[in-house]
Scaffold this motif. Structure first.
Motif, PDB file in Angstrom:
ATOM      1  N   ASN A  82       1.019  -1.165  -0.399  1.00 56.71           N
ATOM      2  CA  ASN A  82       0.064   0.243  -0.178  1.00 56.71           C
ATOM      3  C   ASN A  82       1.143   1.399  -0.370  1.00 56.71           C
ATOM      4  O   ASN A  82       0.394   2.216  -0.204  1.00 56.71           O
ATOM      5  N   GLY A  83       2.267   1.467  -0.180  1.00 54.32           N
ATOM      6  CA  GLY A  83       3.106   2.605   0.516  1.00 54.32           C
ATOM      7  C   GLY A  83       2.953   3.006   0.963  1.00 54.32           C
ATOM      8  O   GLY A  83       2.987   4.001   1.462  1.00 54.32           O
ATOM      9  N   GLN A  84       2.491   2.378   2.392  1.00 58.23           N
ATOM     10  CA  GLN A  84       2.468   2.905   3.095  1.00 58.23           C
ATOM     11  C   GLN A  84       3.086   2.668   4.586  1.00 58.23           C
ATOM     12  O   GLN A  84       3.313   1.525   4.679  1.00 58.23           O
ATOM     13  N   ARG A  85       2.967   3.269   5.635  1.00 55.89           N
ATOM     14  CA  ARG A  85       4.050   2.717   6.887  1.00 55.89           C
ATOM     15  C   ARG A  85       3.256   1.628   8.279  1.00 55.89           C
ATOM     16  O   ARG A  85       3.890   0.873   7.907  1.00 55.89           O
ATOM     17  N   VAL A  86       2.158   1.086   7.322  1.00 50.60           N
ATOM     18  CA  VAL A  86       1.260  -0.032   8.124  1.00 50.60           C
ATOM     19  C   VAL A  86       0.418  -0.884   7.191  1.00 50.60           C
ATOM     20  O   VAL A  86      -0.544   0.149   6.155  1.00 50.60           O
ATOM     21  N   LEU A  87       0.527  -2.200   7.209  1.00 52.08           N
ATOM     22  CA  LEU A  87       0.115  -2.911   6.379  1.00 52.08           C
ATOM     23  C   LEU A  87      -1.209  -3.506   6.901  1.00 52.08           C
ATOM     24  O   LEU A  87      -0.655  -3.757   8.216  1.00 52.08           O
ATOM     25  N   TYR A  88      -2.015  -4.119   6.694  1.00 54.91           N
ATOM     26  CA  TYR A  88      -2.998  -4.674   7.376  1.00 54.91           C
ATOM     27  C   TYR A  88      -3.236  -5.382   6.572  1.00 54.91           C
ATOM     28  O   TYR A  88      -3.608  -6.505   5.636  1.00 54.91           O
ATOM     29  N   VAL A 127       0.333  -3.672  10.754  1.00 59.54           N
ATOM     30  CA  VAL A 127       1.733  -4.014  10.937  1.00 59.54           C
ATOM     31  C   VAL A 127       2.060  -3.361  10.632  1.00 59.54           C
ATOM     32  O   VAL A 127       2.184  -2.788   9.534  1.00 59.54           O
ATOM     33  N   SER A 128       3.987  -2.525  11.202  1.00 62.21           N
ATOM     34  CA  SER A 128       3.698  -1.633  10.447  1.00 62.21           C
ATOM     35  C   SER A 128       5.766  -1.212  10.550  1.00 62.21           C
ATOM     36  O   SER A 128       6.582  -2.507  11.321  1.00 62.21           O
ATOM     37  N   LEU A 129       6.447  -0.219  10.177  1.00 62.39           N
ATOM     38  CA  LEU A 129       7.804  -0.581  10.113  1.00 62.39           C
ATOM     39  C   LEU A 129       8.065   0.607  10.922  1.00 62.39           C
ATOM     40  O   LEU A 129       7.950   1.583  10.864  1.00 62.39           O
ATOM     41  N   ARG A 130       9.456   0.294  10.953  1.00 65.76           N
ATOM     42  CA  ARG A 130      10.364   1.408  12.172  1.00 65.76           C
ATOM     43  C   ARG A 130      10.956   1.906  11.082  1.00 65.76           C
ATOM     44  O   ARG A 130      11.185   1.738   9.962  1.00 65.76           O
ATOM     45  N   SER A 131      11.198   3.904  11.624  1.00 63.23           N
ATOM     46  CA  SER A 131      11.602   4.913  10.721  1.00 63.23           C
ATOM     47  C   SER A 131      11.990   4.897  10.105  1.00 63.23           C
ATOM     48  O   SER A 131      11.729   5.450   9.023  1.00 63.23           O
ATOM     49  N   PRO A 136       6.261  -2.037  -0.060  1.00 68.40           N
ATOM     50  CA  PRO A 136       6.077  -1.906  -1.650  1.00 68.40           C
ATOM     51  C   PRO A 136       4.491  -0.970  -1.406  1.00 68.40           C
ATOM     52  O   PRO A 136       3.652  -1.348  -0.958  1.00 68.40           O
ATOM     53  N   SER A 137       4.497  -1.147  -2.267  1.00 73.56           N
ATOM     54  CA  SER A 137       3.827   0.164  -3.042  1.00 73.56           C
ATOM     55  C   SER A 137       2.238  -0.668  -3.120  1.00 73.56           C
ATOM     56  O   SER A 137       2.841  -1.817  -3.998  1.00 73.56           O
ATOM     57  N   GLU A 138       1.186  -0.351  -4.135  1.00 77.57           N
ATOM     58  CA  GLU A 138      -0.150  -1.270  -4.276  1.00 77.57           C
ATOM     59  C   GLU A 138       0.313  -2.088  -5.096  1.00 77.57           C
ATOM     60  O   GLU A 138      -0.345  -2.715  -5.317  1.00 77.57           O
TER      61      GLU A 138
END
Length: 223
Positions: A82-88, A127-131, A136-138
């Protein structure tokens, strides 16, 4: 899994013992046999394989109704980035992400363990990524393997599962449309899922119904 051990003694003869190897289960077979003053203690009438099969069925049913697994379960899901910090992810109560793979023209590319260790687990299914890193993009496909569900089942859910096990496995002359019944153990109320004085019932047994409602995720639409 259930293992059968046969012990041989020169003085005591042969003794056969059933040993259950438990990874993640709502209850053990031994627990089921002790429940309700040993209602299922007769191993000939209630074989371990029957209890084990119904335990799995009950676990699946509870998860379906409540929208959450009550024991740790492993899932592997195909999701889009989704190109965002949080992936559902599709399941509630994600506890661990074991691996992430990204589909490349040459095949699935596994993320390094350092990147997996940098994943933060959210309060529900995000779930999210630190820093401040982003997923990755959609346009990219991901294959995520993760563990979800309660680390240990809540005690009321265990009791509800054992009660439902006894209801399913013990022979009864109670008719399908019976609302309540009285026997030597007292009175017990029943209802058909979908019809109840409280509204839409989600289980035949009131205690089980009430317990599942208490732990159900609101998103599943349980009233």
């Amino acid at each position: 899994d259930v293992l059968t051990a046969v012990w041989t003694s020169d003085t005591l003869g042969v003794y056969t013992q059933t040993i259950e190897v438990v990874g993640a289960a709502l209850f053990t077979i031994e627990h089921a046999r002790r429940f309700d003053s040993g209602a299922l203690k007769n191993a000939s009438k209630y074989p371990a394989r029957d209890i084990e099969a119904l335990r799995e069925t009950i676990g699946d049913e509870f998860e379906r109704v409540a929208g959450v697994a009550f024991v740790p379960r492993v899932a592997r899901e195909l999701v889009r980035g989704n190109g965002q910090r949080v992936l559902y992810l599709p399941h509630e109560r994600v506890t661990t992400v074991r691996s992430v793979e990204v589909l490349r023209p040459t095949g699935w590319e596994l993320w390094p363990q350092a990147d997996i260790d940098a994943i933060q687990i959210g309060t529900r299914y995000g779930v999210s990524l630190r820093s401040g890193a982003t997923w990755p993009s959609e346009y990219e496909h991901l294959r995520v393997t993760y563990v979800h569900g309660y680390k240990t089942p809540p005690a009321p859910v265990v009791n509800a599962a054992l009660l439902y096990l006894r209801y399913l496995i013990v022979d009864s002359n109670v008719g399908a449309r019976t609302i309540s019944a009285t026997n030597e153990y007292g009175s017990e109320q029943y209802w058909t899922p979908g019809y109840s004085g409280r509204g839409s019932a989600i289980n035949e047994l009131p205690f089980v119904d009430k317990t599942l409602r208490q732990y159900a995720i609101p998103a599943v639409g349980v009233a």
